[in-house]
Design a protein around this motif. Sequence first.
Motif, PDB file in Angstrom:
ATOM      1  N   ASN A 220       0.948  -1.064  -0.054  1.00 20.83           N
ATOM      2  CA  ASN A 220      -0.095  -0.004  -0.039  1.00 20.83           C
ATOM      3  C   ASN A 220       0.742   1.425  -0.121  1.00 20.83           C
ATOM      4  O   ASN A 220       0.544   2.158  -0.553  1.00 20.83           O
ATOM      5  CB  ASN A 220      -0.843   0.105   1.185  1.00 20.83           C
ATOM      6  N   VAL A 221       2.035   1.121   0.757  1.00 18.49           N
ATOM      7  CA  VAL A 221       2.792   2.452   0.587  1.00 18.49           C
ATOM      8  C   VAL A 221       3.366   2.760  -0.764  1.00 18.49           C
ATOM      9  O   VAL A 221       3.566   3.940  -1.119  1.00 18.49           O
ATOM     10  CB  VAL A 221       3.695   2.442   1.557  1.00 18.49           C
ATOM     11  N   GLU A 222       3.724   1.868  -1.592  1.00 18.60           N
ATOM     12  CA  GLU A 222       4.003   1.843  -2.876  1.00 18.60           C
ATOM     13  C   GLU A 222       3.011   2.389  -3.528  1.00 18.60           C
ATOM     14  O   GLU A 222       3.259   3.393  -4.312  1.00 18.60           O
ATOM     15  CB  GLU A 222       4.389   0.690  -3.420  1.00 18.60           C
ATOM     16  N   GLU A 223       1.598   2.012  -3.504  1.00 11.89           N
ATOM     17  CA  GLU A 223       0.510   2.336  -4.381  1.00 11.89           C
ATOM     18  C   GLU A 223       0.429   4.008  -3.959  1.00 11.89           C
ATOM     19  O   GLU A 223       0.028   4.657  -4.697  1.00 11.89           O
ATOM     20  CB  GLU A 223      -0.669   1.621  -3.962  1.00 11.89           C
ATOM     21  N   LEU A 224       0.506   4.402  -2.434  1.00 10.62           N
ATOM     22  CA  LEU A 224       0.279   5.599  -2.405  1.00 10.62           C
ATOM     23  C   LEU A 224       1.141   6.585  -2.813  1.00 10.62           C
ATOM     24  O   LEU A 224       0.990   7.822  -3.064  1.00 10.62           O
ATOM     25  CB  LEU A 224       0.329   5.659  -0.624  1.00 10.62           C
ATOM     26  N   GLY A 248     -14.896  -7.752 -14.704  1.00 13.17           N
ATOM     27  CA  GLY A 248     -15.487  -6.659 -13.720  1.00 13.17           C
ATOM     28  C   GLY A 248     -15.507  -5.218 -13.846  1.00 13.17           C
ATOM     29  O   GLY A 248     -14.624  -4.922 -14.696  1.00 13.17           O
ATOM     30  N   THR A 249     -16.278  -4.510 -13.136  1.00 11.87           N
ATOM     31  CA  THR A 249     -16.213  -3.069 -13.344  1.00 11.87           C
ATOM     32  C   THR A 249     -16.396  -2.534 -11.774  1.00 11.87           C
ATOM     33  O   THR A 249     -17.313  -2.959 -11.028  1.00 11.87           O
ATOM     34  CB  THR A 249     -17.500  -2.456 -14.156  1.00 11.87           C
ATOM     35  N   GLN A 250     -15.559  -1.693 -11.545  1.00  9.53           N
ATOM     36  CA  GLN A 250     -15.645  -0.838 -10.243  1.00  9.53           C
ATOM     37  C   GLN A 250     -16.460   0.561 -10.222  1.00  9.53           C
ATOM     38  O   GLN A 250     -15.954   1.483 -10.524  1.00  9.53           O
ATOM     39  CB  GLN A 250     -14.224  -0.464  -9.742  1.00  9.53           C
ATOM     40  N   GLU A 251     -17.847   0.176 -10.357  1.00  4.10           N
ATOM     41  CA  GLU A 251     -18.951   1.356 -10.655  1.00  4.10           C
ATOM     42  C   GLU A 251     -18.562   2.293  -9.564  1.00  4.10           C
ATOM     43  O   GLU A 251     -18.656   3.640 -10.063  1.00  4.10           O
ATOM     44  CB  GLU A 251     -20.141   0.779 -10.598  1.00  4.10           C
ATOM     45  N   ARG A 252     -18.490   2.188  -8.410  1.00  4.22           N
ATOM     46  CA  ARG A 252     -18.199   3.431  -7.506  1.00  4.22           C
ATOM     47  C   ARG A 252     -17.085   4.141  -7.829  1.00  4.22           C
ATOM     48  O   ARG A 252     -17.250   5.238  -7.493  1.00  4.22           O
ATOM     49  CB  ARG A 252     -17.946   2.722  -6.087  1.00  4.22           C
ATOM     50  N   VAL A 253     -16.005   3.622  -8.372  1.00  7.31           N
ATOM     51  CA  VAL A 253     -14.985   4.627  -8.675  1.00  7.31           C
ATOM     52  C   VAL A 253     -15.446   5.318  -9.829  1.00  7.31           C
ATOM     53  O   VAL A 253     -15.115   6.723  -9.955  1.00  7.31           O
ATOM     54  CB  VAL A 253     -13.610   3.704  -9.234  1.00  7.31           C
ATOM     55  N   LEU A 254     -16.130   4.998 -10.888  1.00  6.71           N
ATOM     56  CA  LEU A 254     -16.747   5.782 -11.883  1.00  6.71           C
ATOM     57  C   LEU A 254     -17.569   6.854 -11.545  1.00  6.71           C
ATOM     58  O   LEU A 254     -17.487   8.076 -11.880  1.00  6.71           O
ATOM     59  CB  LEU A 254     -17.413   4.857 -12.961  1.00  6.71           C
ATOM     60  N   SER A 411      -7.531   1.112  -2.012  1.00  9.66           N
ATOM     61  CA  SER A 411      -7.663   1.929  -3.111  1.00  9.66           C
ATOM     62  C   SER A 411      -8.447   3.162  -2.868  1.00  9.66           C
ATOM     63  O   SER A 411      -7.999   4.302  -3.452  1.00  9.66           O
ATOM     64  CB  SER A 411      -7.965   1.167  -4.539  1.00  9.66           C
ATOM     65  N   THR A 412      -9.498   2.974  -2.518  1.00 10.41           N
ATOM     66  CA  THR A 412     -10.520   4.059  -2.136  1.00 10.41           C
ATOM     67  C   THR A 412      -9.680   5.249  -1.239  1.00 10.41           C
ATOM     68  O   THR A 412      -9.768   6.372  -1.573  1.00 10.41           O
ATOM     69  CB  THR A 412     -11.961   3.500  -1.855  1.00 10.41           C
ATOM     70  N   LEU A 413      -9.268   4.629  -0.041  1.00  8.10           N
ATOM     71  CA  LEU A 413      -8.755   5.480   0.936  1.00  8.10           C
ATOM     72  C   LEU A 413      -7.899   6.336   0.202  1.00  8.10           C
ATOM     73  O   LEU A 413      -7.478   7.685   0.743  1.00  8.10           O
ATOM     74  CB  LEU A 413      -8.385   4.565   1.927  1.00  8.10           C
ATOM     75  N   ILE A 414      -6.715   5.397  -0.442  1.00  8.35           N
ATOM     76  CA  ILE A 414      -5.762   6.174  -1.262  1.00  8.35           C
ATOM     77  C   ILE A 414      -6.047   7.230  -2.009  1.00  8.35           C
ATOM     78  O   ILE A 414      -5.484   8.436  -1.989  1.00  8.35           O
ATOM     79  CB  ILE A 414      -4.738   5.190  -1.544  1.00  8.35           C
ATOM     80  N   ARG A 415      -7.043   6.994  -3.080  1.00  4.34           N
ATOM     81  CA  ARG A 415      -7.482   7.820  -4.235  1.00  4.34           C
ATOM     82  C   ARG A 415      -8.157   9.121  -3.444  1.00  4.34           C
ATOM     83  O   ARG A 415      -8.009  10.404  -4.070  1.00  4.34           O
ATOM     84  CB  ARG A 415      -8.331   6.867  -4.902  1.00  4.34           C
ATOM     85  N   ILE A 416      -8.692   8.965  -2.448  1.00  2.10           N
ATOM     86  CA  ILE A 416      -9.657  10.294  -1.948  1.00  2.10           C
ATOM     87  C   ILE A 416      -8.684  11.184  -1.302  1.00  2.10           C
ATOM     88  O   ILE A 416      -8.416  12.257  -1.542  1.00  2.10           O
ATOM     89  CB  ILE A 416     -10.650   9.991  -1.061  1.00  2.10           C
TER      90      ILE A 416
END
Length: 462
Positions: A220-224, A248-254, A411-416
């Motif tokens: 996760n630290v690498e992704e961040l 699959g699709t991550q609709e919540r990201v869209l 992923s959501t935590l990092i993205r926001i």
Amino acid sequence: MSYPGYPPSGGYPAFPGYPPTGQESVYPPAGQYSYPTVPGGYPPAGGGTYPAAPPSAGYPGVAGYPALGGYPAPGGYPGAPQAGGMPPYPGAPTGPGFGVPPTGPGFGGYTQTPAQSYAGGGPAQISGYPGGQAPSPMPGPPAAMVQCTQGTIQAAPNFDAGRDAEILRKAMKGFGTDEQAIINVVANRSSDQRQKIKAAFKTMYGKDLIKDLKSELSGNVEELILALFMPSTYYDAWSLRHAMKGAGTQERVLIEILCTRTNQEIREIVNCYKSEFGRDIEQDIRADTSGHFERLLISMCQGNRDENQTVDYQKAQEDAQRLYQAGEGKLGTDESCFNMVLASRSFPQLKATVEAYSKIANRDLLSSIDREFSGNVERGLKAILQCALNRPAFFAERLYYSMKGAGTDDSTLIRIIVTRSEIDLVQIKQMFTQMYQKTLATMIASDTSGDYRRLLLAIVGQ
């Protein structure tokens, strides 16, 4: 109860026709001129003390009162109309605690039931808001304050890209990695400054900084850290591509990206998606989604929302009636009507429509969408409305549910955290505390560990 600092010592300000000639220097008797009764009476004119401004339970995103001289001036906040809001002057508020807070167009609040007073009270219950609560007592900044946003990361003063590149090189050179040195740099530089560090690193050492970081870090630290080094537009485009890539699709990201960005941001994302990935985002959306949700996302991709900040209250009334007739007022639902209004109207206009709708339908628009829609299209429409009413609250809720319960949606935590760190993360933190009675930093600290936790907390701050 009186407004803090009001009236000033020496008597009341000269509101038209008030107070009566000859009584300028005295307080009116309790109950006269609509002033609330206060135990012990008002302080004597020219002396005494007034209650201190309440803490940040006032307006979210602002410590204490907004910087507008305390409570709304006569006529409400600049640019905020009276409809359904502050009682008109002359005459002071009517009722203990200043009466019903302004919920009219121009005030950034959810429809509140039951009505809360300015002076305290618990969180207002919002039937259509996921999580069931909005912060107390006024959810959302007034329209005049919409632009008063602030990120937790600011551009570093006395910035030297070469010096930072050298620090990062030393942190990765030899046996082991000095993660703290890397954190100290990346958490305290703006996105533009990080791009300059990348360029300086390649110039100085003939190596790609991102490749070096990837070889030294993991998980996760690498992704961040890699997310922090991506330009913001590219990171949004990259996130959308990965949300639709593979099975699959991550609709919540869209929804999170396409339903919350400005017109300019969306157009830049669409262009970046094409230039960086060689793909047409509309075609990918059509291939990965369907029905009313597909149409809503395609509407969002146009980046053509009206961004005029002036509110047309007649149109708001007409739109509210149109939405009622398309949903609650008929058997079945006219989904295209909801799509048209929510995809094209400006956010201030949508606020006014929400207020008008609650008077027509005797129900708030969010709860009507709950009843009329389901699945991803419901989530998309509600995301648009929540951003119109209170954007920081929308992201605070997304952050909360990324960590609530077993496991973490990293992923959501990092993205926001990354995408809002230079925009409105200060306001998101304050909304988070008001909505969930704990700080964002506390929840991150209990849900993450190691260098990942240290870097997140360095970005978020305490």
